[in-house]
Design a protein around this motif. Structure first.
Motif, PDB file in Angstrom:
ATOM      1  N   LEU A 147      15.631 -11.417   0.750  1.00 31.40           N
ATOM      2  CA  LEU A 147      15.879 -11.307  -0.687  1.00 31.40           C
ATOM      3  C   LEU A 147      16.715 -12.464  -1.211  1.00 31.40           C
ATOM      4  N   ARG A 148      17.552 -13.038  -0.355  1.00 34.23           N
ATOM      5  CA  ARG A 148      18.321 -14.206  -0.800  1.00 34.23           C
ATOM      6  C   ARG A 148      17.388 -15.347  -1.169  1.00 34.23           C
ATOM      7  N   GLY A 149      16.267 -15.442  -0.483  1.00 36.23           N
ATOM      8  CA  GLY A 149      15.314 -16.502  -0.789  1.00 36.23           C
ATOM      9  C   GLY A 149      14.350 -16.140  -1.903  1.00 36.23           C
ATOM     10  N   ARG A 150      14.100 -14.834  -2.119  1.00 39.99           N
ATOM     11  CA  ARG A 150      13.113 -14.407  -3.088  1.00 39.99           C
ATOM     12  C   ARG A 150      13.712 -13.897  -4.394  1.00 39.99           C
ATOM     13  N   GLY A 151      14.920 -13.391  -4.356  1.00 41.64           N
ATOM     14  CA  GLY A 151      15.535 -12.811  -5.546  1.00 41.64           C
ATOM     15  C   GLY A 151      15.137 -11.368  -5.731  1.00 41.64           C
ATOM     16  N   ARG A 152      13.882 -11.123  -6.054  1.00 42.85           N
ATOM     17  CA  ARG A 152      13.351  -9.771  -6.130  1.00 42.85           C
ATOM     18  C   ARG A 152      11.877  -9.810  -5.760  1.00 42.85           C
ATOM     19  N   LEU A 153      11.328  -8.638  -5.473  1.00 42.10           N
ATOM     20  CA  LEU A 153       9.960  -8.567  -4.985  1.00 42.10           C
ATOM     21  C   LEU A 153       9.054  -7.877  -5.994  1.00 42.10           C
ATOM     22  N   PRO A 154       7.789  -8.275  -6.073  1.00 41.31           N
ATOM     23  CA  PRO A 154       6.827  -7.516  -6.875  1.00 41.31           C
ATOM     24  C   PRO A 154       6.708  -6.095  -6.321  1.00 41.31           C
ATOM     25  N   PRO A 155       6.405  -5.125  -7.158  1.00 39.14           N
ATOM     26  CA  PRO A 155       6.334  -3.742  -6.681  1.00 39.14           C
ATOM     27  C   PRO A 155       5.426  -3.558  -5.468  1.00 39.14           C
ATOM     28  N   GLU A 156       4.265  -4.214  -5.448  1.00 39.42           N
ATOM     29  CA  GLU A 156       3.348  -4.055  -4.327  1.00 39.42           C
ATOM     30  C   GLU A 156       3.957  -4.580  -3.028  1.00 39.42           C
ATOM     31  N   GLU A 157       4.699  -5.672  -3.111  1.00 37.66           N
ATOM     32  CA  GLU A 157       5.336  -6.237  -1.916  1.00 37.66           C
ATOM     33  C   GLU A 157       6.489  -5.349  -1.463  1.00 37.66           C
ATOM     34  N   ALA A 158       7.228  -4.787  -2.418  1.00 38.11           N
ATOM     35  CA  ALA A 158       8.296  -3.846  -2.064  1.00 38.11           C
ATOM     36  C   ALA A 158       7.721  -2.620  -1.367  1.00 38.11           C
ATOM     37  N   LEU A 159       6.590  -2.143  -1.864  1.00 32.70           N
ATOM     38  CA  LEU A 159       5.954  -0.972  -1.252  1.00 32.70           C
ATOM     39  C   LEU A 159       5.525  -1.264   0.178  1.00 32.70           C
ATOM     40  N   ALA A 160       5.080  -2.503   0.448  1.00 29.08           N
ATOM     41  CA  ALA A 160       4.661  -2.870   1.802  1.00 29.08           C
ATOM     42  C   ALA A 160       5.820  -2.796   2.789  1.00 29.08           C
ATOM     43  N   VAL A 161       7.036  -2.967   2.327  1.00 31.27           N
ATOM     44  CA  VAL A 161       8.228  -2.816   3.171  1.00 31.27           C
ATOM     45  C   VAL A 161       8.652  -1.352   3.230  1.00 31.27           C
ATOM     46  N   LEU A 162       8.624  -0.677   2.096  1.00 32.03           N
ATOM     47  CA  LEU A 162       9.135   0.689   2.018  1.00 32.03           C
ATOM     48  C   LEU A 162       8.243   1.691   2.735  1.00 32.03           C
ATOM     49  N   ASP A 163       6.949   1.464   2.755  1.00 32.19           N
ATOM     50  CA  ASP A 163       6.026   2.394   3.423  1.00 32.19           C
ATOM     51  C   ASP A 163       6.399   2.597   4.892  1.00 32.19           C
ATOM     52  N   PRO A 164       6.434   1.536   5.711  1.00 34.81           N
ATOM     53  CA  PRO A 164       6.818   1.740   7.115  1.00 34.81           C
ATOM     54  C   PRO A 164       8.271   2.140   7.287  1.00 34.81           C
ATOM     55  N   LEU A 165       9.141   1.684   6.394  1.00 36.10           N
ATOM     56  CA  LEU A 165      10.546   2.065   6.488  1.00 36.10           C
ATOM     57  C   LEU A 165      10.697   3.574   6.286  1.00 36.10           C
ATOM     58  N   CYS A 166       9.999   4.105   5.288  1.00 34.24           N
ATOM     59  CA  CYS A 166      10.070   5.546   5.037  1.00 34.24           C
ATOM     60  C   CYS A 166       9.463   6.331   6.197  1.00 34.24           C
ATOM     61  N   SER A 167       8.438   5.776   6.826  1.00 34.34           N
ATOM     62  CA  SER A 167       7.850   6.434   7.986  1.00 34.34           C
ATOM     63  C   SER A 167       8.879   6.548   9.109  1.00 34.34           C
ATOM     64  N   ALA A 168       9.665   5.487   9.326  1.00 33.22           N
ATOM     65  CA  ALA A 168      10.716   5.537  10.352  1.00 33.22           C
ATOM     66  C   ALA A 168      11.786   6.551   9.982  1.00 33.22           C
ATOM     67  N   LEU A 169      12.160   6.595   8.713  1.00 32.88           N
ATOM     68  CA  LEU A 169      13.173   7.564   8.289  1.00 32.88           C
ATOM     69  C   LEU A 169      12.665   8.990   8.423  1.00 32.88           C
ATOM     70  N   GLU A 170      11.387   9.202   8.091  1.00 33.16           N
ATOM     71  CA  GLU A 170      10.812  10.537   8.267  1.00 33.16           C
ATOM     72  C   GLU A 170      10.877  10.964   9.734  1.00 33.16           C
ATOM     73  N   ALA A 171      10.594  10.032  10.632  1.00 41.66           N
ATOM     74  CA  ALA A 171      10.667  10.339  12.061  1.00 41.66           C
ATOM     75  C   ALA A 171      12.094  10.685  12.471  1.00 41.66           C
ATOM     76  N   ALA A 172      13.071   9.971  11.913  1.00 41.87           N
ATOM     77  CA  ALA A 172      14.471  10.275  12.215  1.00 41.87           C
ATOM     78  C   ALA A 172      14.851  11.649  11.676  1.00 41.87           C
ATOM     79  N   HIS A 173      14.453  11.947  10.452  1.00 40.39           N
ATOM     80  CA  HIS A 173      14.793  13.251   9.863  1.00 40.39           C
ATOM     81  C   HIS A 173      14.140  14.390  10.632  1.00 40.39           C
ATOM     82  N   ALA A 174      12.952  14.143  11.164  1.00 37.12           N
ATOM     83  CA  ALA A 174      12.283  15.173  11.951  1.00 37.12           C
ATOM     84  C   ALA A 174      13.056  15.496  13.224  1.00 37.12           C
ATOM     85  N   GLN A 175      13.888  14.554  13.673  1.00 35.94           N
ATOM     86  CA  GLN A 175      14.734  14.755  14.843  1.00 35.94           C
ATOM     87  C   GLN A 175      16.162  15.146  14.454  1.00 35.94           C
ATOM     88  N   ALA A 176      16.329  15.587  13.200  1.00 31.85           N
ATOM     89  CA  ALA A 176      17.642  16.024  12.697  1.00 31.85           C
ATOM     90  C   ALA A 176      18.658  14.891  12.717  1.00 31.85           C
TER      91      ALA A 176
END
Length: 505
Positions: A147-176
């Motif tokens: 982000l220091r190099g980009r400033g901010r991301l287009p929504p589609e590019e942000a979603l490409a990061v958030l999709d797998p990140l949320c999947s990892a968090l869901e896996a963590a939450h499933a393990q309490a």
């Protein structure tokens, strides 16, 4: 790396500032980007003496150091497999809380078997008693660096990061497991491939909901900025998965707008803002769909009960908001600044013009439009002897002010150039009018309205020469101006008292 412990927020030592006001510190769970592999240690401290070996792994150069431990580049002695080896600081090796935190991080990472979580290869103790953790070596850069190099991301590019990140968090939450530290520097973007692997880092302050215990603290733990911490965590109240949803909301806000939902000069101010203030809408800071406002601001609700019930609900809402097609023919409003250029001649001069008058009169507008195009303005209206050019205006206050000042400077510079033009005929007069407002465009990009196109409402009456600007343009610029001499409208522009006017008086 600077971290928040469970109950205490302490001021961080001076360090470089990263995006979103977050203290820049080197990752302690993975390798830094290849080109930064030999970076200086955080806080200017000297690295402890490096061990030669950790179990079956030979120890190489230090990659990073934080308040909790040091990460070294490692290699399996027989297979040559690269790895990252994290070793606890010597002075913390006998501290019960530090050991408990280390064990908690190991347990959390072992429980969550997911591509978005670093894989553990080995755990043990060095000959001097320090615990170590061997894990996969990641090459790339964290999201804060990106982000220091980009400033901010287009929504589609942000979603490409958030999709797998949320999947990892869901896996963590499933393990309490609640991560409790979702922020840009804890999201790693692995190099290689068309779609980089996204890894959630640092489970050192994670909460194991099925293994309650005392809070873990350590004298060396500090926090750079609680830019993504939930109100309940800041108040040391019980946390659950919805605390990570707050962190996701803040992270998404940063990715879409380039800045955190709240900024403050101290931890005390930031804490108060997170507890009591309402963040500005993302669409007020960046050109994103208002549909995203609802999803992000719901995640940032002060009351956990008002947030999305799960990470899955959050990412589903975000996907829907980004994918929602714009209605066909729907108008788009965008802030802009405009410069109106008008060329006139003395009364009656064009009734029987001579060659000198015609040459100059016909040359002024093309010259002006070319100069303004070089300054970043695009023609919106061309009426032969007058034209309106516009440029977009950023939504953030600093960018907006810079755009308005740039327009005034461009107008003054153009007027100086026109006054000095070759073949100037004193019977030809020019005025430049600058206004800040908005444009309305169709889905195809054609301008259909907006107050900048309503010239009669803001261009001053009369035929005075010079540079004029509206109060909306001049607000906060400190530019000297006076009322237009022939104006009779309350909304009329002010005459800018620049170098041109000084020469003419």
């Amino acid at each position: 790396m600077a971290r928040a412990d469970d109950h205490t927020l302490r001021s961080a030592p001076p360090e470089a500032s990263g995006p979103a006001g977050e203290t820049v510190a080197l990752p302690v769970t993975v390798a830094l980007p290849v080109e930064e592999g030999q970076a200086a240690f955080a806080g200017g401290e000297h690295a402890p003496e490096a061990p030669d070996r950790a179990g079956d792994y030979r120890i190489g150069s230090a990659l990073a150091q934080g308040g909790f431990g040091v990460v070294y580049r490692g290699e399996h002695a027989e297979r040559g497999t690269p790895a990252a080896v994290k070793v606890l600081h010597p002075e913390l090796a006998l501290h019960p809380d530090a050991l408990a935190r280390f064990e908690r991080e190991v347990e959390a990472m072992r429980r969550v078997r997911h591509p978005g979580v670093v894989e553990i290869f080995d755990v043990g103790r060095l000959a001097d008693g320090r615990p170590y953790l061997v894990m996969e070596l990641l090459e790339g850069a964290d999201l804060a660096h990106h982000l220091r190099g980009r400033g901010r991301l287009p929504p589609e590019e942000a979603l490409a990061v958030l999709d797998p990140l949320c999947s990892a968090l869901e896996a963590a939450h499933a393990q309490a497991i609640v991560h409790r530290d979702v922020k840009p520097s804890n999201v790693f973007l692995c190099a290689g491939g068309d779609r980089p692997r996204v890894v959630l880092l640092d489970f050192g302050v994670a909460k194991l909901l099925d293994a309650p215990g005392p809070a873990l603290t350590a004298s060396r733990h500090v926090v750079g900025s609680p830019s993504c911490m939930s109100p309940e965590q800041l108040m040391s109240r019980p946390v659950d998965a919805r605390s990570d949803i707050y962190g996701l909301g803040a992270l998404t806000y940063i990715m879409l707008t380039g800045e955190p939902p709240f900024s403050g000069a101290s931890l005390v101010v930031l804490r108060q803002l997170h507890l009591f203030a309402s963040p500005p809408r993302p669409s007020a800071r960046a050109r994103v769909s208002p549909a995203l406002d609802r999803v992000v601001l719901q995640a940032l609700s002060k009351d956990p009960a008002e947030r999305q019930a799960s990470v899955g609900e959050f990412i589903a809402g975000l996907r829907a908001a980004i994918a929602a097609p714009r209605a066909r023919g729907a108008a788009e409003r965008r802030p802009a600044v405009g410069i109106y250029v008008e060329v006139r001649a003395d009364p009656g001069a064009l009734e029987e013009p001579d060659a000198e008058l015609l040459d100059d009169f016909e040359a002024v507008l093309p010259l002006a439009l070319a100069a303004l195009a070089d300054a970043g303005f695009a023609a919106a209206v061309d009426a032969g002897t007058a034209a309106l050019v516009t440029a977009d205006r950023p939504l953030d206050p600093a960018g907006d002010q810079a755009a308005r000042r740039g327009a005034v400077d461009a107008a003054l510079s153009l007027m100086r150039r026109l006054d000095a033009r070759a073949g100037r005929d004193l019977r030809v007069h020019v005025r430049l009018c600058v206004h800040a407002g908005e444009l309305v465009a169709s889905s195809g990009g054609a301008l259909t309205g907006g107050d900048l196109l309503e010239l009669a409402a803001w261009v001053p009456e009369g035929a005075a020469d010079g540079v004029f600007a509206s109060p909306a343009v001049l607000d906060g610029l400190g530019v000297a101006a006076q009322p237009a001499p022939t104006s009779r409208r309350s909304s009329a522009l002010l005459r800018v008292m620049g170098a041109v006017d000084a020469e003419r008086r």
